[in-house]
Design a protein around this motif. Structure first.
Motif, PDB file in Angstrom:
ATOM      1  N   TRP A  10       0.817  -1.209   0.000  1.00  0.00           N
ATOM      2  CA  TRP A  10       0.000   0.000   0.000  1.00  0.00           C
ATOM      3  C   TRP A  10       0.852   1.262   0.000  1.00  0.00           C
ATOM      4  CZ3 TRP A  10       0.693   3.508   3.843  1.00  0.00           C
ATOM      5  CH2 TRP A  10       1.313   3.062   5.001  1.00  0.00           C
ATOM      6  N   TYR A  11       2.001   1.241   0.652  1.00  0.00           N
ATOM      7  CA  TYR A  11       2.814   2.455   0.759  1.00  0.00           C
ATOM      8  C   TYR A  11       3.547   2.784  -0.551  1.00  0.00           C
ATOM      9  CZ  TYR A  11       6.291  -1.110   2.011  1.00  0.00           C
ATOM     10  OH  TYR A  11       7.077  -2.231   2.042  1.00  0.00           O
ATOM     11  N   GLY A  14      -0.424   3.508  -2.941  1.00  0.00           N
ATOM     12  CA  GLY A  14      -1.186   4.664  -2.442  1.00  0.00           C
ATOM     13  C   GLY A  14      -0.566   6.000  -2.837  1.00  0.00           C
TER      14      GLY A  14
END
Length: 187
Positions: A10-11, A14
């Motif tokens: 996700w990092y 995103g």
């Protein structure tokens, strides 16, 4: 290649989505795929007959390129980057799917019980796809955009209608998942 083929955390994903939205906001653009249908219809000349399609479609042609990129990216991912498998589903989800009669490999994106050639071209498959397609098209028009437009672009613009639409999408998804789809599968 291992980094490219592995699911991205996700990092990474995103901030990439956030940077894309920041760039679109700076350019005064909003993201959404369903608006391309309006653009295509207008480019084909329907704007002469209907006010909704009477706009300068060339100003939105960048979004057609985005949609084409999504199609090409999906093709490349599926055919060359191992896009036919997911990172996996939880044991509870696999158990729930088994109870519904979906026993194919839970790591595949599309269960063969629903998306094989035989299933798609059966009466149930044709009805599911046509009714589902109609509902998606109607819902996107009624809501003023699709999930990508409202959930990514609209929420990043802090638009209240997008928040309401996204809440509706989630409620509709839960109703479909837990009530309608199990009934349809059992037919």
């Amino acid at each position: 290649m291992d980094t490219l083929l592995a699911p991205w955390p996700w990092y990474i994903g995103g901030p990439m989505i956030g940077a894309t939205m920041g760039l679109l906001l700076l350019l005064g653009k909003s993201l959404g795929l369903s608006s391309n249908f309006r653009t295509i219809c207008t480019a084909c000349g329907i704007g002469k007959n209907t006010q909704f399609f009477n706009f300068q479609w060339k100003n939105e042609s960048w979004n057609l390129i985005f949609a084409l990129g999504c199609i090409i990216g999906g093709f490349i991912s599926n055919n060359y980057l191992g896009g036919n498998v997911l990172a996996g589903v939880s044991e509870q989800t696999a158990e729930h799917l088994n109870q519904l009669g979906i026993t194919s490999n839970t790591h595949h994106v599309l269960p063969t019980e629903l998306f094989s050639k035989e299933a798609v071209f059966s009466l149930k498959g044709i009805l599911m796809l046509s009714i589902g397609g109609f509902l998606i098209g109607f819902g996107s028009r009624y809501a003023g955009g699709c999930t990508s437009g409202h959930a990514i672009s609209g929420l990043s613009n802090l638009q209240l209608p997008s928040l309401i639409a996204v809440i509706g999408y989630f409620i509709g998804g839960l109703i479909m998942t837990f009530f309608i789809l199990p009934f349809i599968i059992q037919l």
